[in-house]
Design an enzyme around this catalytic site. Structure first.
Site, short mmCIF file in Angstrom:
data_model
loop_
_atom_site.label_atom_id
_atom_site.label_comp_id
_atom_site.label_asym_id
_atom_site.label_seq_id
_atom_site.Cartn_x
_atom_site.Cartn_y
_atom_site.Cartn_z
N ARG A 83 0.88 -1.41 -0.03
CA ARG A 83 -0.20 0.11 -0.10
C ARG A 83 0.90 1.05 0.17
O ARG A 83 0.99 1.96 -0.82
CB ARG A 83 -1.04 0.14 1.16
CG ARG A 83 -2.32 0.72 1.05
CD ARG A 83 -1.95 2.45 1.33
NE ARG A 83 -1.66 2.52 2.58
CZ ARG A 83 -1.09 3.60 3.31
NH1 ARG A 83 -1.13 5.02 2.44
NH2 ARG A 83 -0.86 3.73 4.60
N GLU B 63 -4.25 10.53 10.62
CA GLU B 63 -3.25 11.21 9.79
C GLU B 63 -2.77 12.61 10.01
O GLU B 63 -3.46 13.22 10.56
CB GLU B 63 -4.26 11.22 8.45
CG GLU B 63 -3.27 11.84 7.09
CD GLU B 63 -3.93 12.06 6.01
OE1 GLU B 63 -3.42 11.99 4.73
OE2 GLU B 63 -5.27 12.02 5.94
#
Length: 504
Positions: free
Chosen positions: A12, A142
């Site tokens: 990923r 994030e």
């Protein structure tokens, strides 16, 4: 001894390396290597809603993982998007989503343009939907590192809300790679102390070349899981390299992982081939040269109770220690290579071979073990009698539209002769000049009957050249060999051997 959990995100985050794109078949095979052979705890295999190709690859991996009874170890990045990512993952057969949430006030306000209350409500709805669909949830915060630097109260408020959800893990990314070990320790320690019941992962980026050091600090602070990529692949400067992280956990932190160290090199080379991103030769653990000793004194020390070895023994990682041969080599380096080749030499022969290796090492950076049998053959096949013929100087010139020209100065029995000639090639011109000298002396000159070139195995562009020349002289056939980096130099050495042979 504490166990640290590893999530590898080569498929990923690693695939976000510029120019890297794995095929569906490659993704499935890499997944098998990571889970089955390397035995990492979990893998992150892609991002939801990226493309049809990504969907097909994820489904292929999920089908294999289901048959291999390791489907809960396979995770997919998803988004807070009203259930669309969850439906994508469910359709592909996935069971775990890594939900990307905003870990800093700045990202929330400027990218999503939402309030903390709105974002928290969205996350709660997404987690509830996932639960109804049978999908386990981990959450990425994030830009968490900047959140802790610039808006810690927002981070705490968000985590307070998440702590009440049925999450498996909360993942703390240094998204922009801005942390150093001191800050990593402080921020991770703060999260672990505030939320001792939560399993935290740390996700490092390598913008300041501190990713592995930051992983070390995060584990010391109490984080129970860390993220890696094979060969440090990843966006910008990449992520924390799996091989280095494993070695640091085992050796520096004295903790355990599930990883099979002996498979690390094989997996690294597979990823190198599939990604097209070459591993630097001095890259720790997996670099081509990191288990190669170049200095003769180091080889000597290794023979005396491994004086120049540390805990990173190459056999741990499916490799062997090598001893480079070149101008810094001593007898110890050569002896180590001979032991591997099961060749024994006398001290006198060892001296001759050492001198020849040093001479050749001045012409190229490293003499390899593949070269060594050729060098031994070249040295030991020389007659032990004194050579009465020596090439003092020579010059070869090649110009477009003109015949090659050779000028040479040679010593024969103490007398010096010089001659120039042209030929069909540079070596032909050299031999013609020699013939003129021998003709002027009334001496016979052998006939060249065959000329062959061989290269030691390995396919390297810097390999040595062995030139084998067949001669006929007064009814007798024989061969001489020359070894050098340069083909012409090797041929000239073979020719000088021939002249001394017939002289004797």
């Amino acid at each position: 001894m504490s166990m640290i959990e590893l999530l590898d995100t080569t498929l990923r985050d690693g695939e976000q390396t510029n120019g890297v794109s794995f095929s569906g078949h490659e993704k499935k095979e890499i997944s098998r290597l990571l889970l089955d052979e390397l035995n990492v705890n979990r893998i992150e295999i892609g991002s939801a809603r990226v493309s049809k190709g990504e969907f097909d690859a994820v489904r292929r991996i999920v089908q294999w993982a289901s048959r291999a009874n390791c489907l809960p170890r396979v995770e997919v990045l998803g988004f807070v998007d009203g259930g669309e990512s969850l439906q994508w993952i469910k359709s592909a057969g996935g069971q775990v989503v890594n939900l990307l949430c905003k870990g800093s006030q700045k990202h929330l306000a400027e990218q999503l343009r939402k309030t903390p209350e709105q974002h928290i409500d969205d996350i709660i709805r997404e987690a509830d939907t996932a639960g109804q669909m049978g999908i386990a949830v981990n959450v990425y915060l994030e830009d968490w590192s900047n959140g802790m630097r610039q808006s810690p109260e927002y981070v705490y408020r968000l985590t307070d809300a998440l702590a009440g959800l049925p999450l498996k893990r909360i993942m703390l990314p240094d998204t922009l790679g801005v942390l150093n070990p001191e800050a990593t320790y402080t921020y991770c320690r703060d999260m672990v102390a505030r939320y001792p019941e939560i399993h935290f992962d740390f996700h490092a980026h390598n913008d300041y070349d501190l990713a592995v050091a930051n992983v070390y600090a995060a584990i010391r602070a109490g984080v129970r899981g860390v993220h890696t990529t094979v060969n440090g692949l990843g966006e910008r400067a990449g992520n924390a390299s799996l091989s280095s992280v494993v070695a640091v956990i085992h050796d520096q932190l004295k903790m355990q992982t599930s990883v099979n160290e002996r498979k690390i090199t094989h997996v690294s080379k597979t990823i190198e081939a599939c990604s097209g991103v070459h591993v630097a030769p001095n890259s720790p653990i997996v670099g081509e040269h990191v288990f190669t000793q170049c200095a003769g004194v180091h080889a000597d020390g290794d023979s005396k109770n491994n004086l120049y070895c540390n805990d990173l023994i190459p056999e741990r990682f499916g490799r062997m220690r090598e001893y480079a041969l070149g101008k810094t080599s001593g007898k110890a380096s050569i002896r180590k290579n001979l032991e591997m080749l099961e060749i024994e030499l006398s001290e006198d022969d060892m001296r001759k071979v050492t001198e020849r290796v040093i001479e050749l090492g001045d012409k190229k950076e490293i003499v390899t073990q593949d070269d060594l049998p050729y060098i031994i053959s070249d040295v030991l096949q020389q007659d032990t009698q004194e050579n009465n013929i020596r090439i003092l100087n020579y010059s070869l010139s090649l110009a477009q539209g003109l015949k090659p020209v050779a000028t040479l100065k040679i010593e024969i029995q103490g007398a010096i002769y010089e001659e120039t000639a042209t030929g069909d090639g540079q070596y032909d011109a050299f031999v013609r000049a020699l013939r003129r000298i021998y003709k002027s002396l009334g001496r016979p000159f052998p006939m060249l009957t065959n000329y062959a070139v061989s290269i030691p195995p390995g396919g390297r562009t810097d390999a040595f050249v062995q030139t084998i020349i067949s001669w006929r002289h007064e009814g007798v056939d024989f061969k001489t060999r020359g070894l050098d980096v340069d083909q012409m130099e090797a041929a000239i050495k073979a020719t000088v051997k021939m002249l001394n042979k017939i002289e004797r």
